[in-house]
Design an enzyme around this catalytic site. Structure first.
Site, PDB file in Angstrom:
ATOM      1  CE  LYS A  46      -3.453  -1.090  -0.501  1.00 13.58           C
ATOM      2  NZ  LYS A  46      -3.864  -1.760  -1.782  1.00 13.58           N
ATOM      3  CG  HIS A 101       4.762  -6.433  -1.249  1.00 15.09           C
ATOM      4  ND1 HIS A 101       4.797  -5.111  -1.615  1.00 15.09           N
ATOM      5  CD2 HIS A 101       3.514  -6.865  -1.571  1.00 15.09           C
ATOM      6  CE1 HIS A 101       3.626  -4.770  -2.154  1.00 15.09           C
ATOM      7  NE2 HIS A 101       2.836  -5.814  -2.140  1.00 15.09           N
ATOM      8  CB  SER A 131      -3.715   2.625   1.815  1.00 13.47           C
ATOM      9  OG  SER A 131      -3.934   2.024   0.576  1.00 13.47           O
TER      10      SER A 131
HETATM   11  P1  A3P Z   1      -5.015   4.854  -1.125  1.00 14.11           P
HETATM   12  O1  A3P Z   1      -5.725   3.633  -0.603  1.00 14.11           O
HETATM   13  O2  A3P Z   1      -4.534   5.740  -0.021  1.00 14.11           O
HETATM   14  O3  A3P Z   1      -5.797   5.592  -2.150  1.00 14.11           O
HETATM   15  P2  A3P Z   1      -0.209  -0.375  -3.634  1.00 14.11           P
HETATM   16  O4  A3P Z   1      -0.273  -0.263  -5.112  1.00 14.11           O
HETATM   17  O5  A3P Z   1       1.166  -0.447  -3.076  1.00 14.11           O
HETATM   18  O6  A3P Z   1      -1.130  -1.446  -3.133  1.00 14.11           O
HETATM   19  O7  A3P Z   1      -0.753   1.011  -3.031  1.00 14.11           O
HETATM   20  C1  A3P Z   1      -2.084   1.394  -3.240  1.00 14.11           C
HETATM   21  C2  A3P Z   1      -2.195   2.853  -2.859  1.00 14.11           C
HETATM   22  O8  A3P Z   1      -1.518   3.649  -3.862  1.00 14.11           O
HETATM   23  C3  A3P Z   1      -3.642   3.312  -2.837  1.00 14.11           C
HETATM   24  O9  A3P Z   1      -3.681   4.344  -1.846  1.00 14.11           O
HETATM   25  C4  A3P Z   1      -3.792   3.842  -4.243  1.00 14.11           C
HETATM   26  O10 A3P Z   1      -4.888   4.692  -4.440  1.00 14.11           O
HETATM   27  C5  A3P Z   1      -2.462   4.558  -4.415  1.00 14.11           C
HETATM   28  N1  A3P Z   1      -2.160   4.860  -5.813  1.00 14.11           N
HETATM   29  C6  A3P Z   1      -2.158   4.024  -6.867  1.00 14.11           C
HETATM   30  N2  A3P Z   1      -1.920   4.693  -8.010  1.00 14.11           N
HETATM   31  C7  A3P Z   1      -1.776   5.995  -7.674  1.00 14.11           C
HETATM   32  C8  A3P Z   1      -1.532   7.197  -8.417  1.00 14.11           C
HETATM   33  N3  A3P Z   1      -1.418   7.195  -9.728  1.00 14.11           N
HETATM   34  N4  A3P Z   1      -1.438   8.357  -7.727  1.00 14.11           N
HETATM   35  C9  A3P Z   1      -1.570   8.391  -6.380  1.00 14.11           C
HETATM   36  N5  A3P Z   1      -1.821   7.285  -5.625  1.00 14.11           N
HETATM   37  C10 A3P Z   1      -1.914   6.099  -6.270  1.00 14.11           C
END
Ligand code: A3P
Length: 287
Positions: A46, A101, A131
């Protein structure tokens, strides 16, 4: 009836059993042959993994959108330690883009003597926690997170997938100045994507022109990724991810923790943070 086993425990860490097995993690660690031209995206969950899975292929395609418009992210930049990792990665032509990860000390044994490159993305842990809390509520293959208060405790004790945030970040912070590692923050990606793209291009040996930078910055915007079926997990059945509850691409901002943490929870988190990060010259962007 007994509860389904949602996690495996391996190397003292929890791994979601839905896509990990002891065999797949052991393969990643013991058998996977890292190549010098591999590019790894490494994150604690996340923290911006999906975002970087959009960006790295676009840097190598010089801004041609085909890879992100035609290949789902989990095939575009497969996860090394997942059960599909071996099939998707072993015979893939170079350069391979690989997501993981894994903390530093659990990387593939062949990694430590290779020249493979690491793009590490770290995010404010309070925002990663928030998140993750929402993700646990919408993904049926993950444990129920309990209340937000309960989830804070689990997170701080490392009783969550991929273990302790502190252990993960510390393992990579200690090596972050190596030439083959680029350490980025989610927050700087939000603030200055063009600057980040220039650094990434230089690090990955891909000189990007202004047009390519513009295209990649635009395509990787939260609002555009949210529309991209190859990146928004909308192919995943509702029984596994209920995006009516929360979208996988949920808010995409810095500082959402402020709408979740009480003052007491913030103080508690900060005191554990100060204790666990003592001696490491690393402070977090707090807005
Ligand atoms: P939020 O739940 O705070 O919105 P991962 O990909 O490591 O699982 O992380 C997911 C988090 O990264 C989510 O956060 C998601 O919305 C955010 N995320 C993914 N793409 C993004 C982007 N282009 N810009 C900003 N945040 C992004």
């Amino acid at each position: 009836m007994s509860e389904p086993q949602l996690n495996i425990v391996y190397e003292g860490m929890l791994w979601p059993a839905h896509v990990h097995s002891e065999e797949s993690v052991r393969y990643a660690r013991e058998e996977f042959q890292v190549r010098d031209d591999d590019v790894f995206i490494v994150t604690y969950p996340k923290s911006g993994t999906t975002w970087m899975q959009e960006i790295v292929p676009l840097i190598f395609s010089n801004g041609d959108l085909t890879p992100v418009q035609t290949i789902p992210n989990w095939q575009r930049v497969p996860w090394l330690e997942q059960t599909s990792g071996k099939t998707l990665l072993e015979n893939r032509p170079s350069p391979r883009f690989i997501t993981t990860h894994l903390p530093y000390h659990l990387m593939p044994k062949s990694f430590y003597t290779s020249k493979a490159k690491i793009v590490y993305v770290v995010r404010n842990p309070k925002d990663a926690l928030v998140s993750s809390f929402h993700y646990h509520n919408m993904a049926t293959f993950l444990e129920n997170p309990g209340t937000f208060e309960e989830f804070i405790h689990k997170f701080l004790e490392g009783k969550v997938m991929f273990g302790s945030w502190f252990d993960h970040i510390k393992s990579w912070l200690l090596v972050k100045d190596q030439d083959n590692i680029l350490f980025l923050t989610y927050e700087e990606m939000l603030q200055d994507m063009r600057g980040v793209l220039v650094r990434l291009g230089e690090f990955l040996g891909k000189q990007l022109g202004d047009d390519a930078i513009e295209t990649i910055a635009n395509q990787s915007k939260f609002s555009n990724m949210k529309q991209n079926k190859m990146s928004n997990y909308s192919f995943v059945p509702k029984e596994l991810m209920d995006q009516k509850k929360t979208n996988f691409l949920r808010k995409g901002i810095a500082g959402d923790w402020k709408t979740h943490f009480t003052t007491a929870q913030t103080e508690h988190f900060n005191s554990v943070y100060a204790q666990r990060m003592k001696g490491l010259n690393f402070t977090f962007y707090e807005d």
